[in-house]
Scaffold this motif. Structure first.
Motif, PDB file in Angstrom:
ATOM      1  N   LEU A 175       7.927  11.159  -6.254  1.00  0.00           N
ATOM      2  CA  LEU A 175       7.884  11.786  -4.938  1.00  0.00           C
ATOM      3  C   LEU A 175       6.621  12.618  -4.705  1.00  0.00           C
ATOM      4  N   GLY A 176       5.848  12.885  -5.749  1.00  0.00           N
ATOM      5  CA  GLY A 176       4.621  13.644  -5.572  1.00  0.00           C
ATOM      6  C   GLY A 176       3.453  12.820  -5.094  1.00  0.00           C
TER       7      GLY A 176
ATOM      8  N   ASP B  68       1.533  10.542  -2.325  1.00  0.00           N
ATOM      9  CA  ASP B  68       1.530  10.378  -0.874  1.00  0.00           C
ATOM     10  C   ASP B  68       1.988   8.984  -0.469  1.00  0.00           C
TER      11      ASP B  68
ATOM     12  N   SER C 133       5.889   9.528  -0.456  1.00  0.00           N
ATOM     13  CA  SER C 133       6.449  10.478   0.519  1.00  0.00           C
ATOM     14  C   SER C 133       6.157  10.064   1.965  1.00  0.00           C
TER      15      SER C 133
ATOM     16  N   THR D  57       6.897  15.483   3.508  1.00  0.00           N
ATOM     17  CA  THR D  57       7.384  16.288   2.388  1.00  0.00           C
ATOM     18  C   THR D  57       8.169  17.491   2.875  1.00  0.00           C
ATOM     19  N   HIS D  58       9.013  17.262   3.876  1.00  0.00           N
ATOM     20  CA  HIS D  58       9.875  18.333   4.368  1.00  0.00           C
ATOM     21  C   HIS D  58      11.169  18.312   3.570  1.00  0.00           C
ATOM     22  N   ARG D  59      11.489  19.425   2.943  1.00  0.00           N
ATOM     23  CA  ARG D  59      12.699  19.509   2.132  1.00  0.00           C
ATOM     24  C   ARG D  59      13.934  19.356   3.019  1.00  0.00           C
TER      25      ARG D  59
ATOM     26  N   LEU E  79       5.982  18.773  -8.407  1.00  0.00           N
ATOM     27  CA  LEU E  79       6.282  18.507  -7.005  1.00  0.00           C
ATOM     28  C   LEU E  79       6.014  19.700  -6.101  1.00  0.00           C
TER      29      LEU E  79
ATOM     30  N   VAL F 126       3.188  19.737  -3.526  1.00  0.00           N
ATOM     31  CA  VAL F 126       3.241  18.958  -2.284  1.00  0.00           C
ATOM     32  C   VAL F 126       4.518  19.216  -1.490  1.00  0.00           C
ATOM     33  N   TRP F 127       5.612  19.607  -2.150  1.00  0.00           N
ATOM     34  CA  TRP F 127       6.895  19.822  -1.470  1.00  0.00           C
ATOM     35  C   TRP F 127       7.198  21.294  -1.220  1.00  0.00           C
TER      36      TRP F 127
END
Length: 685
Positions: free
Chosen positions: A601-602, A604, A607, A615-617, A640, A643-644
């Motif tokens: 997930l890190g 681009d 994501s 990368t919106h939680r 992560l 970026v997150w």
């Protein structure tokens, strides 16, 4: 012949054989002793020393910072540098030495035998898989003797020096039993507990390894066992490897009768040998000598009068090689594979495979209201191993597990097609229980875990599409896979030579991809084809809208209909999990804890293709814990948080190089297991 008489005769034969090996190795041993007297710390071959130093560095056996400091302290040649690395393990142990020793000790059991209506301590054994126990042949010469015996785990004193409550397990030689007199080993199945859990899920097990570098001459050894049938004891002072023979090790340590079948560990708690015999001093006629130099008299002199000059154990690698050559039926061969990839026993399946067939297309899922959960029935057992099931579906858990309010869900990653979800769930739970045991926390029953299974569904879905493009073929125009690989290489530090990583298509991109694959292979130790396979799976999911929908449909079929989820995801499962949370959670369901392990997930390229992208939680996630290994190519975009944004916890862990992406390795770290346990809502014991 009664079992006691047979055991005595086998012990006599083993003592004679050990003494003969010791005499035959005298000349080589004198050379070793002379080198030690001259100040040589490790009188071993250069290759053995190099293998040992490499294994210590690769597996975190020495702190990296301490190794650098020790090596750079003064000018050294190559061999001296390696010896300095090994010497660190003698001078100072990391704090993990103690809890790792506790974890290893939990796998060791006292073997007791029923004699004349009385239960008496007999020997020691230790778990080498979730269901298999290793001990000596002279302890278990045949299945009939095994049936007279049982195991006692926790036969030890607590931290307060009070006897712990022992836990009894029965042995099951009908499911598996094999032994060899020369190497003096016996491997036997252990019957599960009343709740169906095999002992390895409760106490953990030792991963035996064929690999070199576990020990060199004059390295310390540690022995855990039940001498004279007493509560568990450990010998770890003034112990060292004296000599390495082709099939056996000779070492200096204090052992007594009852230690037969004990594991011999190095200081990283890897099993290097199976202890079987003290080596008695003998005269030229081969007679055993007492400590006063006189011949020992059987039936008159006690064992404590024998002049023991060394101890002997069968080398782990010798036992594994012997097991690999055994002709076993598929069910028993499958049991051996549970000993793990380091054992080398899984590779032998090519000669005698246990065939599994990828499931045919699954029927359309019923409406959610009609069937919120799809449960896979347990197939019947054959020879202690479940037969391969037909169409594989997810596994549900009881509604009252963990109090009924929170649900533990495992969401697997790539390349699981054709596998049994029951065994996969068992493996995940075994890894988690390793970590929980190391952290001093109660373990988890696999039956209490939800396990959605989409491994066959994604293969079925991708089968309806054209074959994935080959990065090595000209004209490759879809850049999703290319972006994944090149992004990963860039994050791993590959120089871009002044050119954007995604510039160009066709043959230009082919060259970039091959360079990126080679860079990743060099940085992580993974083969380029393995790296390609990893990112092709992720690419298939992200690229095909109907593939994504098929996977999400399959996962949603086996989720709790309501409540709070502790969602543990791995590899491609972290990507599927993120899409699931954003789009498919049932009303009234929240993710109280999201765990991502070995996640891409890190990057681009991943994501930006989520639904929704970015990368919106997710709002439905209360807490998020990420675990990543620096040598795991899939997690190359970690940590992560960069970026997150801020996570609840993020742990960089050190997995074995050849298992850098293994979920069992990730879950076995106590910090990861502790984070999961904190959200299960279990009462503190």
């Amino acid at each position: 012949m009664p079992a006691t008489d047979e055991t005595r005769e086998l012990q006599r034969q083993q003592a004679a054989a050990a003494a003969q090996r010791y005499r035959d190795a005298t000349a080589a041993r004198v050379v070793i002793e002379d080198k030690l007297a001259a100040g040589v710390k490790y009188p071993d071959t250069r290759q053995a020393i190099a293998n040992r130093a490499k294994r210590l560095l690769d597996r975190g056996g020495v702190p990296a910072a301490a190794a650098v400091e020790r090596i750079h302290a003064e000018a050294l040649d190559g061999p001296e540098t390696l010896e300095r690395v090994i010497g660190l393990t003698k001078d100072l142990q990391p704090w993990s030495f103690l809890p790792r020793g506790v974890r290893a000790g939990a796998t060791v059991a006292r073997i007791s035998i029923l004699r004349n209506g009385l239960e008496r301590p007999h020997a020691t054994g230790f778990l080498v898989s979730p269901r298999l126990l290793l001990t000596n042949h002279h302890v278990f010469p045949n299945a009939e003797t095994v049936r007279l015996c049982f195991l006692e785990f926790n036969a030890e004193v607590t931290i307060d020096n009070a006897p712990d409550a022992t836990i009894r397990y029965e042995l099951d030689p009908d499911t598996f039993f094999t032994a060899d007199q020369h190497l003096d080993y016996a491997l036997v199945a252990v019957a599960p507990a009343a709740d169906g859990r095999p002992p390895g899920e409760v106490f953990g097990w030792n991963r035996l390894s064929l690999e070199q570098g576990k020990i060199v001459l004059n390295d310390p050894v540690n022995v855990i066992g039940h001498p004279m049938g007493r509560l568990k004891e450990i010998a770890l002072r003034d112990n060292a490897l004296v000599q390495r023979l082709d099939e056996f090790l000779h070492y200096r340590t204090d052992t007594e009768p009852g230690n037969s079948g004990s594991p011999v560990y190095n200081d990283q708690w890897e099993v290097v040998a199976l202890h079987h015999q003290g080596v008695p001093n003998t005269d030229r006629q081969g007679r055993i000598l007492r400590k006063d130099g006189q011949p020992w008299r059987r039936g008159i002199d006690g064992d404590d009068t024998v002049d023991y000059v060394s101890n002997e154990g069968a080398r782990t690698s010798s036992i594994l090689k012997h097991l690999a050559a055994r002709r076993l039926d598929p069910a028993r061969r499958a049991l051996l594979t549970e000993m793990g990839p380091d054992s080398g026993l899984q590779q032998d399946l090519a000669a005698d495979p246990v065939r599994t067939v990828v499931a045919p297309p699954a029927p359309p899922a019923p409406p959610r209201e009609a069937a919120a959960v799809v449960t896979a029935p347990r197939p019947p057992a054959v020879g202690g191993v479940r037969e391969s099931p037909g169409p594989r579906t997810g596994l549900s858990a009881p509604e009252n597990a963990f109090g009924g309010r929170r649900h533990l869900v495992f969401l697997h990653g790539r390349n699981q097609q054709g596998k049994d979800p029951v065994e996969l769930r068992r493996g995940w739970t075994g890894g988690l229980n390793h970590g929980l045991t190391r952290a001093g926390l109660p373990t988890v029953d696999p039956e209490n875990v939800w396990f959605p299974f989409y491994g066959d569904r994604i293969v079925e879905a991708t089968g309806r599409h054209e074959a994935l493009p080959d990065a090595r073929a000209d004209g490759y125009a879809d850049d999703t896979y290319g972006r994944l690989v090149i992004d990963a290489a860039a994050l791993a530090g590959m120089p871009q030579n002044g050119r954007p990583a995604t510039e160009g298509l066709g043959s230009t991109l082919v060259g970039s991809l091959q360079g990126a694959l080679s860079w990743l292979a060099a940085k992580t130790g993974l083969d380029t084809l393995a790296i390609e396979a990893v990112f092709r799976d992720v690419d298939a999911y992200l690229r095909g809208g109907d593939i994504r929908e098929a996977v999400l449909d399959c996962v949603a079929e086996t989720l709790p209909p309501e409540g709070e989820l502790v969602l543990v995801t791995h590899s491609l499962g972290t990507v599927v999990g993120m899409d699931l949370i954003a789009n498919r959670l049932a009303q009234g369901t929240r993710v109280t804890l999201l765990v991502t392990a070995g996640s891409p997930l890190g990057m681009d390229a991943v994501s930006s293709r989520l639904v929704p992208p970015g990368t919106h939680r997710p709002d439905a996630v209360d807490h998020w814990v990420n675990a990543w290994c620096p040598t795991d190519v899939v997690a190359i975009g970690c940590p992560l948080e960069r970026v997150w944004g801020k996570l609840t916890e993020e742990h960089a862990v050190l997995n074995a190089n050849d298992r850098a992406h293994s979920i069992e390795e990730y879950l076995a770290h106590p910090e990861v297991a502790t984070a999961i346990d904190a959200f299960l809502g279990r009462p503190v014991r």
